[in-house]
Design an enzyme around this catalytic site. Structure first.
Site, PDB file in Angstrom:
ATOM      1  N   TYR A  62       0.872  -1.256  -0.042  1.00  0.00           N
ATOM      2  CA  TYR A  62      -0.336  -0.014   0.175  1.00  0.00           C
ATOM      3  C   TYR A  62       0.953   1.413   0.106  1.00  0.00           C
ATOM      4  O   TYR A  62       1.524   1.037   0.787  1.00  0.00           O
ATOM      5  CB  TYR A  62      -0.813  -0.315   1.461  1.00  0.00           C
ATOM      6  CG  TYR A  62      -1.702   1.036   2.086  1.00  0.00           C
ATOM      7  CD1 TYR A  62      -2.518   1.953   0.908  1.00  0.00           C
ATOM      8  CD2 TYR A  62      -1.147   2.109   2.324  1.00  0.00           C
ATOM      9  CE1 TYR A  62      -3.404   2.847   0.592  1.00  0.00           C
ATOM     10  CE2 TYR A  62      -1.492   3.565   2.807  1.00  0.00           C
ATOM     11  CZ  TYR A  62      -2.401   4.091   1.776  1.00  0.00           C
ATOM     12  OH  TYR A  62      -3.422   5.143   2.164  1.00  0.00           O
ATOM     13  N   GLY A  86      -4.993   5.984   0.403  1.00  0.00           N
ATOM     14  CA  GLY A  86      -6.300   5.383   0.904  1.00  0.00           C
ATOM     15  C   GLY A  86      -7.493   5.153  -0.324  1.00  0.00           C
ATOM     16  O   GLY A  86      -7.466   3.895  -0.284  1.00  0.00           O
TER      17      GLY A  86
END
Length: 536
Positions: free
Chosen positions: A59, A66
């Site tokens: 990520y 987000g």
């Protein structure tokens, strides 16, 4: 600055006091140089590089941010992602954090990154340390953070400055970062894939501000104790409201500490004959230890909340280079700081309210036990024209009301944002900013009431009979603000005394007096040690 005082950032726990020392330029920042520490930091960055080579899925490194985490980023674009992150977050508004606050924010972020779980290079820590050493301060707008996913927008200004962009405050002037770096031969960083996220996705803004708020509140507790002692003298209060035996039956430690301070100021001894003609004073005198004591008894757990957050790895994802794990979670959530600041601001506002009530007693001939109206020191015909501290009491009421109005908890105003990915947020930065504002207002109240109580004490006469501690406070104040014998504009004196107060100028309860909060209240197994070290 005392060059012998150094705060070392080497992954070891630091204290609130260490951050405040750096913020106040009372100590220099130094990055640890031990080979094991350097290797620990760089190992995280190398692990990220390895994952990229193996086309791992991480990520914020190979994905968008987000809600956009489902978007895969091709490897040929990964290097552009950090700059993209701090660029689109450059939308902060409002006043900028001042120099002291900005230093605290930088120190808080450096503390967290030095824990070694953020996947950044040692070189990035060196750049952050250089900002502190050279006092190159990013211009950081105060408004725009919801406190989870960390202080993204405020900290984007730190990331951009590390990369040589946006503006900084340097030598008292706002200048382009690029210009300052060029003049000092500092090479701008090109942030690596995880580094933009590591700088921004954390709680450094709210935590740095919380450290400063804690120290100011701690001093205000002692100052309001001294003001209460002087108010008791000026109002001819019943000193036995602070009796040791009385307080032994309600043993809140902080409350008892406040009562002990006031007892010492009033030179109260249990063996002394009782000569008080008044049985009970109004609550703003009689209950002062109970009111100030709430703050005193809150300080230990507030310290625990703040220092645990300060010494945490609080970004996402967490990089465990030793175990070769990427751990996705929510450590950027600033709930503990939000709760600490919401709680602290309420306790501090109550001090403003207490002192406002004490001043109301001092001013009113119906309640001040024989003092002149409005504490006027004028005599003869001038007494007909004099209004003494009348306007200052009005100002104190205004400042108190504004402080009380701001005590609504910020944390309960969580808003769902960012496509409902950030659907429960902390509002920790807003809580910290509110707390600072309440501290500012309460400091204004304290300085004004200090002028009033000293005037009241002198109107009573017999200053020489006061305890040495109270005499010293009267002497210190009179060096900067003379007795009010005729009406005059007090603004400049108030501003000067306010500045002195914020520098903790007033001598309150020396180190031998048992009124200090223990230096550390970290959870078991995570003792926070002192951070100031002699220069190597």
């Amino acid at each position: 600055m005392n060059s012998k005082n150094t705060v070392v950032f080497d992954g070891q726990p630091l204290t609130i006091e260490a951050i405040c020392q750096i913020a106040n330029q009372q100590a220099q920042a130094k990055l640890g140089r031990q080979p094991k520490f350097i290797e620990r930091i760089n190992k995280g960055a190398r692990f990220i590089d390895t994952l990229l080579k193996e086309e791992g899925f991480v990520y914020g490194v190979t994905t968008g941010y987000g809600e956009s985490c489902t978007v895969s980023i091709p490897l040929n674009l990964v290097e552009q992602l950090p700059r993209q992150l701090y660029t689109f977050h450059g939308c902060g508004l409002g006043d900028h954090f001042d120099a002291r606050q900005t230093r605290a924010i930088l120190a808080a972020r450096l503390t967290s990154l030095a824990r070694g779980y953020s996947g950044v290079r040692y070189k990035l820590l060196q750049q952050l340390t250089e900002l502190l050493k050279q006092d190159i301060l990013p211009m950081i707008p105060q408004e725009g953070s919801v406190g989870a996913s960390g202080d993204l927008t405020p900290l984007s200004y730190v990331a951009a400055v590390l990369a040589g962009e946006r503006d900084v405050l340097y030598q008292g002037q706002r200048q382009p970062t690029q210009t300052v770096f060029a003049g000092l031969n500092i090479e701008a960083l090109t942030l690596k894939p995880k580094e933009g996220l590591a700088i921004m996705n954390g709680t450094a803004a709210m935590t740095g501000i919380a450290c400063l708020a804690y120290q100011r509140a701690e001093y205000l507790s002692r100052l309001s104790s001294r003001i209460t002692s002087l108010a008791s003298v000026a109002l001819k209060g019943n000193a036995y409201h602070f009796d040791e035996k009385l307080f032994s039956v309600k043993p809140h430690p902080g409350q008892n500490r406040v009562a002990e301070r006031i007892r010492a100021d009033l030179q109260l001894r249990r063996s002394a004959p009782r000569h008080d003609t008044r049985l009970q004073d109004r609550y703003s005198l009689r209950c002062a230890p109970h009111i100030i004591g709430v703050l005193e008894d809150s300080l230990p757990w507030l310290r625990q909340f703040i220092e645990t957050e300060l010494n945490s790895a609080n970004d996402n994802p967490i990089i465990d280079a030793e175990g070769e794990h990427v751990l996705h979670g929510g450590h950027f959530y600033g709930g503990h700081i939000a709760f600490a600041m919401d709680s602290l601001k309420t306790a501090v506002a109550n001090l403003a309210d207490l002192m406002d009530r004490q001043m109301a007693q001092l001013m009113d001939p119906k309640f001040n036990n024989g003092l002149p109206a409005n504490l006027s020191g004028a005599v003869g015909e001038q007494a007909l024209l004099s209004h003494g501290f009348k306007a200052l009491q009005i100002a104190v009421s205004a400042w108190t009301a504004e402080a009380l109005k701001l005590t609504m908890p910020a944390s309960v105003f969580s808003r769902s944002t960012e496509c409902h990915n950030q659907d429960k947020v902390s509002m920790g930065t807003i809580a910290a900013r509110d707390c600072i504002r309440i501290l500012e207002l309460t400091e204004q109240v304290a300085v004004a009431v200090l002028l009033a109580v000293v005037q009241g004490v002198e109107l009573r006469g017999n200053v020489d009979s006061l305890s040495p501690a109270l005499q010293n406070t009267v002497r210190q104040l009179r060096e900067h603000s003379p007795f009010l014998s005729a009406d005059r504009a007090l603004e400049q004196e108030l501003r000067l005394c306010l500045e002195l107060s914020r520098k903790q100028y007033w001598e309150l309860y020396d180190s031998s007096f048992p009124d200090t909060t223990p230096r550390s209240h970290a959870p078991r197994g995570n003792a926070v040690q002192g951070a100031l070290r002699p220069e190597d």
